[in-house]
Write an enzyme that holds these catalytic residues in place. Sequence first.
Site, PDB file in Angstrom:
ATOM      1  N   GLU A   1       0.839  -1.212   0.000  1.00 14.88           N
ATOM      2  CA  GLU A   1       0.000   0.000   0.000  1.00 14.88           C
ATOM      3  C   GLU A   1       0.873   1.262   0.000  1.00 14.88           C
ATOM      4  O   GLU A   1       0.589   2.236  -0.700  1.00 14.88           O
ATOM      5  CB  GLU A   1      -0.922  -0.025   1.223  1.00 14.88           C
ATOM      6  CG  GLU A   1      -1.889   1.113   1.252  1.00 14.88           C
ATOM      7  CD  GLU A   1      -3.352   0.673   1.312  1.00 14.88           C
ATOM      8  OE1 GLU A   1      -3.642  -0.528   1.330  1.00 14.88           O
ATOM      9  OE2 GLU A   1      -4.197   1.567   1.325  1.00 14.88           O
TER      10      GLU A   1
ATOM     11  N   ASP B   1      -5.376  -2.294   9.341  1.00 13.10           N
ATOM     12  CA  ASP B   1      -6.309  -2.944   8.420  1.00 13.10           C
ATOM     13  C   ASP B   1      -5.787  -4.312   7.978  1.00 13.10           C
ATOM     14  O   ASP B   1      -6.528  -5.293   7.933  1.00 13.10           O
ATOM     15  CB  ASP B   1      -6.532  -2.063   7.180  1.00 13.10           C
ATOM     16  CG  ASP B   1      -6.975  -0.651   7.537  1.00 13.10           C
ATOM     17  OD1 ASP B   1      -7.330  -0.429   8.706  1.00 13.10           O
ATOM     18  OD2 ASP B   1      -6.954   0.210   6.650  1.00 13.10           O
TER      19      ASP B   1
HETATM   20  C1  GLA Z   1      -6.989   3.884   7.375  1.00 16.68           C
HETATM   21  C2  GLA Z   1      -5.585   3.304   7.437  1.00 16.68           C
HETATM   22  C3  GLA Z   1      -5.306   2.673   8.798  1.00 16.68           C
HETATM   23  C4  GLA Z   1      -5.647   3.620   9.947  1.00 16.68           C
HETATM   24  C5  GLA Z   1      -7.034   4.235   9.736  1.00 16.68           C
HETATM   25  C6  GLA Z   1      -7.327   5.307  10.758  1.00 16.68           C
HETATM   26  O1  GLA Z   1      -7.922   2.852   7.455  1.00 16.68           O
HETATM   27  O2  GLA Z   1      -5.410   2.356   6.419  1.00 16.68           O
HETATM   28  O3  GLA Z   1      -3.957   2.254   8.871  1.00 16.68           O
HETATM   29  O4  GLA Z   1      -4.658   4.595  10.091  1.00 16.68           O
HETATM   30  O5  GLA Z   1      -7.175   4.797   8.447  1.00 16.68           O
HETATM   31  O6  GLA Z   1      -7.392   4.774  12.019  1.00 16.68           O
END
Ligand code: GLA
Length: 403
Positions: free
Chosen positions: A183, A195
């Site tokens: 990513e 995530d």
């Molecule tokens: C996105 C990012 C995560 C995290 C959230 C906020 O989903 O991918 O890594 O930082 O935002 O909590």
Amino acid sequence: MSINELQLSNELEPCAKNASTADLKQRAAKAFEAVCGYPATTFVQAPGRVNLIGEHTDYNDGFVMPCAIDYKAVVACAKRDDGIVRLISVDYDNVQDSFDVNADITPTDDKLWANYMRGVVHFLKEKGYQVGGADIAITGNVPLGAGLSSSASLEVVTGQAMKALYDLTVKQSEIALIGQASEHNFAGCLCGIMDQMISACGEKGHALLLDCRSLKTKAVHIPDGVSIMIVNSNVPHSLVDGAYNALRHQCEEVARLLGKKALRDATLTELNASSIEKGSDIYKRAHHVISENERTVACADALMAGDLQKVGEHMYASHQSMRHDFEITVPEIDFIVEILSDVIGTQGGVRMTGGGFGGCCVALMPTTMIEQAKQAIETHYEVNTGIKESIYICTAQDGAGLI
Ligand code: GLA
């Protein structure tokens, strides 16, 4: 969440939201056979996620508490012996991307969805894993651009597919790290690890309290009779990656000013005693992250104790902090929280979930309250905002694996 994902979501619709894993598997199997001319040997899945609390804390080495959800990416795949990886996007007219695993793997300019997957193969190789060619047909029903981690599910399902096909000894947490590297480098979003970790390591019936520095997890049982409701504001948002990366840089800057490795190591007392001007942007960013870390750990304790009232208090406080200190909510999202908090009261909680600037709210409440909560949203949201919401009722699921 990423711009790539948003561009896709504006153009095309993913497959039915209510498709079961078996439906998705069948869909992937059919498309695989139609395109490749032989049946797939292996099926894997990786779920999206909803974060119950702990927002923008992961890249500050802090704490988060997400759970994997019912919506997922599903792959039908088989090995190839010519070193070619062919990706087939089942939900987008079987559009294909292919590359040679033995050559230098780089991002493409036109098939942005494929970059998440290309990056994973690239970083598996870079870590020394012996990957080879594969045919990979992918489908899924994680809502796109909603902050429910459809891109992480794409990354993790790719790592899982390669793991299964080539008997790789790669650990689930390493698949997550490889997905994050993809990513960062193939999609341009400097996301944290939340995530990918929850998609790779989720546990059915549980949220995971994740320490994003050590990657240690603690499973937190979601009490029986408690439901998770996700309301998608369907607010169209843009430039999410740019805003996200900018917030990350602000957090890093304030950690440096406080003389800390990361904001995880700072306290509110230290922030207030520092020369950082109260009320300035970086003060507010730090205030959110430091207080959110404390709330997340306390919320996990409350959930473990089955104390929904306390859980709710932390969720409401988290939302206010995202609204006023981190400044990542939009009026539609604040409105959903207002509607649902009126219904839920002290019997649970609600907050925005995910990266921000639109996306979804998550609510925890007694299952018996779900119908009333749905009705309240259906009665008030569209009439007042002109946007039709989507509602998903979820249960916590296992992370990625073979189907
Ligand atoms: C996105 C990012 C995560 C995290 C959230 C906020 O989903 O991918 O890594 O930082 O935002 O909590």
